[in-house]
Design an enzyme around this catalytic site. Structure first.
Site, PDB file in Angstrom:
ATOM      1  N   GLN A 150      -7.358  16.811 -20.496  1.00  0.00           N
ATOM      2  CA  GLN A 150      -7.605  16.779 -19.055  1.00  0.00           C
ATOM      3  C   GLN A 150      -9.084  16.817 -18.730  1.00  0.00           C
ATOM      4  O   GLN A 150      -9.578  16.011 -17.950  1.00  0.00           O
ATOM      5  CB  GLN A 150      -6.959  18.007 -18.396  1.00  0.00           C
ATOM      6  N   ARG A 167      -6.661  31.030 -17.840  1.00  0.00           N
ATOM      7  CA  ARG A 167      -5.956  30.996 -19.113  1.00  0.00           C
ATOM      8  C   ARG A 167      -5.521  29.563 -19.390  1.00  0.00           C
ATOM      9  O   ARG A 167      -5.035  28.867 -18.496  1.00  0.00           O
ATOM     10  CB  ARG A 167      -4.738  31.905 -19.006  1.00  0.00           C
ATOM     11  N   ASN A 195      -2.114  25.016 -22.510  1.00  0.00           N
ATOM     12  CA  ASN A 195      -1.913  24.199 -23.702  1.00  0.00           C
ATOM     13  C   ASN A 195      -3.252  23.580 -24.061  1.00  0.00           C
ATOM     14  O   ASN A 195      -3.689  22.618 -23.427  1.00  0.00           O
ATOM     15  CB  ASN A 195      -0.862  23.123 -23.414  1.00  0.00           C
ATOM     16  N   GLU A 234      -9.625  18.544 -12.180  1.00  0.00           N
ATOM     17  CA  GLU A 234     -10.707  17.807 -11.540  1.00  0.00           C
ATOM     18  C   GLU A 234     -12.095  18.241 -11.951  1.00  0.00           C
ATOM     19  O   GLU A 234     -13.054  17.485 -11.814  1.00  0.00           O
ATOM     20  CB  GLU A 234     -10.560  17.924 -10.012  1.00  0.00           C
ATOM     21  N   LYS A 251      -5.793  28.751 -13.838  1.00  0.00           N
ATOM     22  CA  LYS A 251      -6.476  28.031 -12.752  1.00  0.00           C
ATOM     23  C   LYS A 251      -6.173  26.552 -12.984  1.00  0.00           C
ATOM     24  O   LYS A 251      -5.464  26.192 -13.907  1.00  0.00           O
ATOM     25  CB  LYS A 251      -7.987  28.238 -12.836  1.00  0.00           C
ATOM     26  N   GLY A 252      -6.730  25.694 -12.175  1.00  0.00           N
ATOM     27  CA  GLY A 252      -6.505  24.258 -12.385  1.00  0.00           C
ATOM     28  C   GLY A 252      -7.605  23.669 -13.238  1.00  0.00           C
ATOM     29  O   GLY A 252      -8.738  24.138 -13.216  1.00  0.00           O
TER      30      GLY A 252
END
Ligand SMILES: Cc1cc2nc3c(=O)[nH]c(=O)nc-3n(C[C@H](O)[C@H](O)[C@H](O)COP(=O)(O)OP(=O)(O)OC[C@H]3O[C@@H](n4cnc5c(N)ncnc54)[C@H](O)[C@@H]3O)c2cc1C
Ligand code: SF4
Ligand code: FES
Ligand code: FES
Lengths: 195, 693, 293
Positions: B588, B578, B581, B654, B650-651
């Site tokens: 990112q 999800r 923002n 990277e 999740k992240g």
């Protein structure tokens, strides 16, 4: 190390003068964001270090200290320069504008507003330099200056390619470039660079 | 209090935006401090050897000099101190006369002003006994040995050799990536001082709690006696995950001179003394049937490290999960050399690993004469090919299909060197990627204030990732209040344990703790303060293959007469759970893709073949992409949700870097017909003798 | 950085005297190279004489109808000047291909010509370098020299001259004007940078203590469509791997005259005289170029 102390800046320097002496230190009158600062500086002090360590304006950043990143960009008499390669003594007499001096009382300039709205930064470390550079760059463009991507023989038209070339002296490791370019173009489209 | 519109999922500018565009946001070197002294680091100019002498007397009387700290008067450090991989000899600064690598700090010169400290540091005479060194990395270096297997250990599934023998096509290639430097724009800076019994420091790092534990161990202090804070952090990308030399030396300075000492690394020293990605050589063998079904993947990676510290560059990790294959073999080899200990750089393992794997996949598609997109789609696994575990969610196909649609992939002529525009060759390429996600234990506490607001305390760090803004939104939703009711406090080791910003696990870890604390507070009727620790919850999380996914598409132009490669289009579709923002998440992943572009075309740490020293350790020599290198980039998200992690996140920090180098290298092949298996894709590697034939 | 005195001058004679008086004196213009090298410890002047307030700025028409560019004119002002853009577009392009907008606003014509090499070993006083300390050896010969000279080098030094502007000036047969206390002089740019030989420390033939006052360009270029092309490791803000300034005079499809200078390949802007001779008098078509099409 002799230290040549002059009575007061105003008396010793007059309007735009520099204390001429054989010393390794100078008393200078630095105009920053419309305020005059009388400083005794080691001649080795760069404009960047003078702003940060002496005047207390830490908004201007040091990314490399060798002219290789643009983080330290400020305006000298309206033109963008890297403050890390300019000696403070050599900046005497110039009107220096830093990021702190761009917006009026609490009001963000259009360029600053666009950076916030379009997310023209991440860590923010290159941001003061990008913004000062953009202000200087838009003024250069307004004067009709060409860039390396302007076709010889024609007048420049500010598009993304022009903005990218002209802003290339400001590195951003976070990779905010596309939003920065957009923020600059939106500002230019608003037609009010300095508010 | 309920009924506030949800904050998560809404695009909002960063909360610290106005501070950052006006210069008000403070970074470590900006903090005003009374009675401050400046420390300048002196680093070794030899690659291996011993210090013969440091002539402190020669600079002691220079103007403003307070003194010099070197191995003869430095406080003794605890050799057990270390990082994620165990004890780290890189932390043992100024402990002896041994020089283990070029750029090793040998002294700290402290003076009243920056200019004075710099002048004395430059003037400090240091003589060395030079010993032979070895910085010459290659995969078959005799010192090579199996890498530590804390993660990305060796895997053997099926019979690789038999499957390869039975394959219709076999691709076997080697791939090289050089030393790469994180190069955050903010040079590492620390200011340390004593307040009574307590050691205080403001430092640029990725996780003040973790750093405080390292400092406490290193200086043999009880943890309660150490307080580390960060201000705004000017990027990290891995290099600020460790306790940096700036902090170790600033603490020594504060101890020795009993006043606040600030140590800021020069850009050159950031290159020489803070963690880099190691040089890597990889070998990939892939066998496939005529119809494009994979029979075997064999992926070996060798990377350099230092005898001072363990490290794992987990290049083969994504190979274990990306494609279905009956046979799989992975190996990691570590080659100890006389270099600075390498460490994680944005997209560690995955960025170089995916370059090798996804370029090799492109070669398989070429050999089979099938669409590289189709090749990926035909090899979707149903369970983890190495682990046998189910996937928690797997949205790679959605990324590939949606990316292909937006990019216009369908009209691609898959033969190379078919598109020409004047003197330029044009090509397109793609890569599929995954990046492992998860969470680590963290604490958080929330206080319901009498005025109806909430103070949320969590030891997060915002490196530019937008953590402040994202966590405020998450806390607001978890508390069912508007974001304006939430006061977030971060980045102070006194706030208790939390995972650092890194491993793409910062936001998930902190968010988990915040949502737990909020749930507890709400169930207690929004009264008082609650503090939680997610350690147990994380233990209870069922084992799954948990990853973010993406598909990256690139279009390049190549001038064969000059070898110049320009990326003209770059598009990434991402499945990152999800999206908290969308504005910041897009920034990112785009930032990551630019990091990948930079890796593909520009970045290369170069060592002098004779002395073993870096010769391009500055921003004029070590190129990172500039504005002019970067096109407008399209990045978007497919619907995705991580069921195991609160809020489904999740992240995204990277995965952007991963995939982009391979997509660009594959596009360069498509443009020119030549494979680029070494990064960066420099003009001299691309230039053609007879460009227009 | 060593301590130094700083003086700003407004008279050429005053500048010359101050520099002549003291061995450690150096002229300071934009400082973009000198201050950088002082920070690296490569330059250690004891006195800086700031020349930016000398009456040497601006671009004007010379007596012969050529252009005279004052030594303290900033690179930006040179590149933006209408006459430079109209008559010598390759010069404007070359200047704009160098450094960044910020640096070009500081950098001057005199300083640009005298900027030192970007050889990494030169910039690091802990490395052996014949150019920095004659007789210590050249670290680059056996070291990393990926971007070093391909023409005119010697075992003593393989460094290149980094200036883009000088490459265009070389193609236009510009002339450097200077003053000394004993009088002024002029040096054609093609002779300004001597061959490396065994004296790499001897970078120009400018008399010691001389102040560059101007650079002059001839009345007319061969054509109004001269061009500069620079190849580098990133698209902007990087020194040249190789660059080329070319001016081609074509009449009736025949190359009447041609001037080509290469950058990033030698210790001086390299005039490609054989290529010029090959092209001169031949047909002006793509096919003329070996390997072209
Ligand atoms: C990061 C970076 C990137 C760059 N990229 C490029 C590039 O791509 N291409 C390029 O061409 N250049 C590039 N430059 C170099 C830049 O163009 C030069 O530094 C600049 O032109 C020097 O001019 P200055 O006025 O600042 O000289 P200064 O630094 O002030 O002086 C340089 C030298 O000239 C002497 N000097 C100055 N004026 C006079 C005078 N009138 N008479 C006698 N001596 C004098 C000084 O004593 C000193 O020795 C780059 C520089 C940096 C820092
Ligand atoms: S090439 Fe020239 S400048 Fe470079 S190290 Fe050798 S002598 Fe010095
Ligand atoms: S700090 Fe001045 S350009 Fe980098
Ligand atoms: S925003 Fe971080 S370097 Fe530009």
């Amino acid at each position: 190390m002799a230290f040549h102390r002059l009575s007061t800046c105003a008396v010793a320097l007059g309007e735009k003068g520099v204390a001429l002496n054989e010393d390794t230190h100078s008393e200078i009158l630095l105009h920053v964001n419309g305020v005059k600062h009388c400083l005794s500086v080691d001649n080795r002090t760069t404009l960047l270090d003078a702003l940060r360590e002496r005047v207390g304006h830490t908004g201007t950043k040091k990314g490399c200290d060798h002219g290789q990143c643009g983080a330290c960009t400020v305006l000298c008499d309206g033109r963008r320069v890297v403050s890390c390669l300019m000696l403070a003594v050599a900046a005497e007499g110039a009107e220096v504008t830093t990021v702190e001096g761009l917006g009026g009382d609490g009001e963000l300039l259009p360029i600053q507003q666009e950076f916030v709205r379009l997310d023209g930064f991440q860590c923010g470390y290159c941001t003061s330099g990008q913004i000062c550079s953009a202000v200087g760059m838009l003024a250069e463009y307004a004067e009709g200056w060409p860039s390396a991507v302007t076709a010889p023989g024609s007048e420049p038209v500010l598009d993304a390619v022009e903005v990218r070339e002209r802003m290339s002296g400001n590195l951003c490791r976070c990779g905010a470039y596309p939003s920065i370019v957009r923020a600059v173009l939106e500002t230019a489209a608003r037609g009010e660079v300095t508010g | 209090m309920s009924g506030a519109a949800p904050a998560v999922g809404v695009a909002r500018p960063r909360v610290e935006g106005p501070a950052k565009v006006t210069g008000r946001a403070r970074y470590a070197a900006d903090v005003p401090m009374a009675d401050l002294a400046f420390g300048i680091v002196v680093v070794s100019t030899v690659t291996r050897g011993r210090i013969r002498d440091i002539d402190v007397a020669a600079v002691q009387d220079m103007p403003g000099v307070l003194g010099v700290i070197d191995h003869r008067n430095a406080p003794r450090l605890n050799p057990d101190a270390g990082h994620f991989f165990g004890p780290d000899g890189g932390l043992q600064l100024l402990q002896d006369d041994v020089i283990p690598h070029a750029g090793r700090p040998v002294a700290l010169v402290v003076a009243e002003t920056l200019e004075q400290a710099r002048a004395a540091a430059e003037a400090l005479p240091v003589t060395y006994e030079v010993l032979p060194h070895d910085t010459d990395f290659s995969a078959d270096h005799p010192a090579g040995r199996a890498a530590m297997a804390l993660f990305d250990g060796p895997v053997d599934v099926g019979d690789v050799d038999r499957e390869l023998a039975a394959s219709a096509v076999v691709v076997r290639e080697r791939y090289f990536t050089p030393e790469e430097h994180c190069s955050a724009m903010e040079p590492h800076s620390a200011t340390a001082w004593w307040e009574g019994e307590r050691l205080q420091a403001v430092d640029s790092n990725q996780g003040p709690f973790f750093i405080a534990t390292v400092v406490a161990t290193l200086f043999s202090l009880p943890l309660e006696q150490v307080r580390i804070r960060t201000e705004h952090v000017g990027g990290g990308f891995g290099s600020k995950g460790l306790c940096g030399p700036q902090l170790v030396l600033a603490v020594m300075g504060a101890m020795h001179f009993a006043r606040p000492v600030r140590v800021t690394l020069s850009r050159n020293q950031v290159f020489l003394t803070t963690a880099m990605r190691p040089a890597i050589e990889q070998m990939v063998r892939i066998g496939a049937d005529d119809d494009g079904r994979l029979r075997a993947i064999h992926h070996e990676a060798a990377f350099e490290l230092s005898p001072l510290a363990e490290y794992i560059e987990g290049c083969t990790e994504l190979t274990k999960t990306l494609y279905a294959t009956p046979a799989l073999r992975t190996r990691l080899t570590a080659v100890p050399l006389d270099i600075l200990p390498p460490y994680s750089m944005r997209g560690p393992g995955a960025a170089p690993g995916s370059f090798a794997l996804e370029c090799a996949m492109d070669e398989v598609a070429e050999r089979l004469g099938i669409d590289p997109l189709e090749l990926r789609l035909r090899n979707e696994p149903t369970v983890g090919p190495a682990s046998g575990l189910p996937f928690s969610t797997r949205n790679l196909v959605a990324c590939l299909r949606e990316g292909a649609r937006r990019f216009g992939w369908a009209s691609r002529d898959h033969r190379p060197r078919m598109r020409r525009e004047g003197p330029l060759l044009v090509g397109t390429g793609l890569a599929a990627t995954s990046f492992s996600v998860g969470a680590f234990p963290s604490t958080a506490s929330i206080t319901a204030e009498p005025d109806g607001t909430f103070t949320v305390v969590v030891n997060a760090t915002d490196l530019g990732t937008g953590a402040r803004t994202a966590l405020t939104a998450i806390a607001a939703d978890a508390l069912a209040v508007g974001a304006e009711k939430v006061r977030l406090r971060i980045s102070d080791s006194d706030f208790g344990p939390a995972w650092s910003a890194g491993g793409s696990r910062g936001t998930t870890s902190w968010a988990w703790a915040i949502t737990e604390a909020a749930a507890k507070l709400r169930s207690s009727g929004d009264q008082g303060t609650v503090t939680v620790d997610t350690a147990q919850l994380l233990n209870d999380l069922p084992s799954r293959e948990r990853h973010s996914y993406s598909a990256v598409f690139a279009e390049v132009t190549v001038d064969p007469a000059t070898g110049e490669v320009r990326v003209r289009r770059l598009l990434g579709m991402f499945a990152v759970g999800r999206v908290v923002n969308p504005l910041m998440a897009r920034s990112q992943v785009i930032g990551g893709m630019i990091g990948g572009l930079s890796m593909a075309l520009h970045e290369e740490g170069v060592r002098d073949p004779v002395s073993g020293r870096h010769i391009n350790a500055d921003f004029a020599g070590y190129h990172i992409s500039a504005h002019a290198d970067v096109p407008d980039i399209e990045a978007d998200f497919v619907p995705d949700y991580e069921p195991g992690i609160p809020m489904g996140i999740k992240g995204a920090g990277e995965i952007g870097n991963v995939g982009t180098p391979a997509a660009i290298a594959n596009a360069v092949w498509h443009a020119t017909g030549s494979r680029q298996r070494a990064l960066p894709i420099r003009p001299d590697r691309v230039i053609e003798e007879h460009p227009l034939q | 950085m060593r301590e130094f005195a700083y003086q700003r001058v407004t008279q050429v004679r005053e500048a010359l005297t101050l520099v002549a008086e003291n061995d450690g004196s150096r002229y300071l213009a934009g400082g973009t190279n000198l201050v950088d090298l002082m920070k690296c410890g490569v330059e250690a002047p004891t006195r800086l004489v700031d020349v930016r307030s000398l009456p040497l700025g601006g671009v004007r028409e010379g007596a012969d109808g050529g252009l005279v560019i004052g030594a303290t004119t900033t690179n930006s002002d040179v590149a933006a000047h209408p006459e430079v853009r109209r008559r010598f577009p390759a010069l404007s392009q070359a200047v704009l291909a160098g450094a960044s907008g910020q640096l070009r606003n500081m950098a001057t014509v005199g300083g640009n010509l005298l900027q030192r090499t970007r050889c990494a070993y030169f910039a690091d006083p802990s490395q052996a370098c014949n150019k920095r300390v004659p007789g210590t050896g050249c670290s680059a010969v056996d070291g990393a020299h990926h971007n070093h000279a391909v023409f005119g080098w010697s075992r003593h030094c393989v460094a290149t001259h980094p200036s883009d502007m000088a490459v265009a000036l070389a193609a236009f047969d510009a002339v450097v004007h200077y003053e000394t206390l004993d009088g002024g002089g002029e040096i054609p740019l093609s002779e300004f940078y001597p061959p490396v030989g065994d004296t790499p420390q001897q970078e120009t033939v400018l008399p010691s203590g001389a102040l560059i006052t101007a650079v002059s360009l001839p009345k007319a270029a061969l054509s109004p469509w001269s061009r500069y092309r620079k190849v580098r490791d990133r698209a902007s803000y990087a020194f040249a791997n190789v660059s080329i300034a070319a001016d081609l005079g074509v009449h009736d499809g025949v190359v009447r005259d041609v001037r080509i200078a290469l950058g990033g390949v030698a210790s001086q802007p390299w005039r490609a005289r054989s290529a010029e001779a090959f092209l001169r008098g031949g047909p002006a078509s793509f096919g003329t170029v070996p390997g072209g099409g």
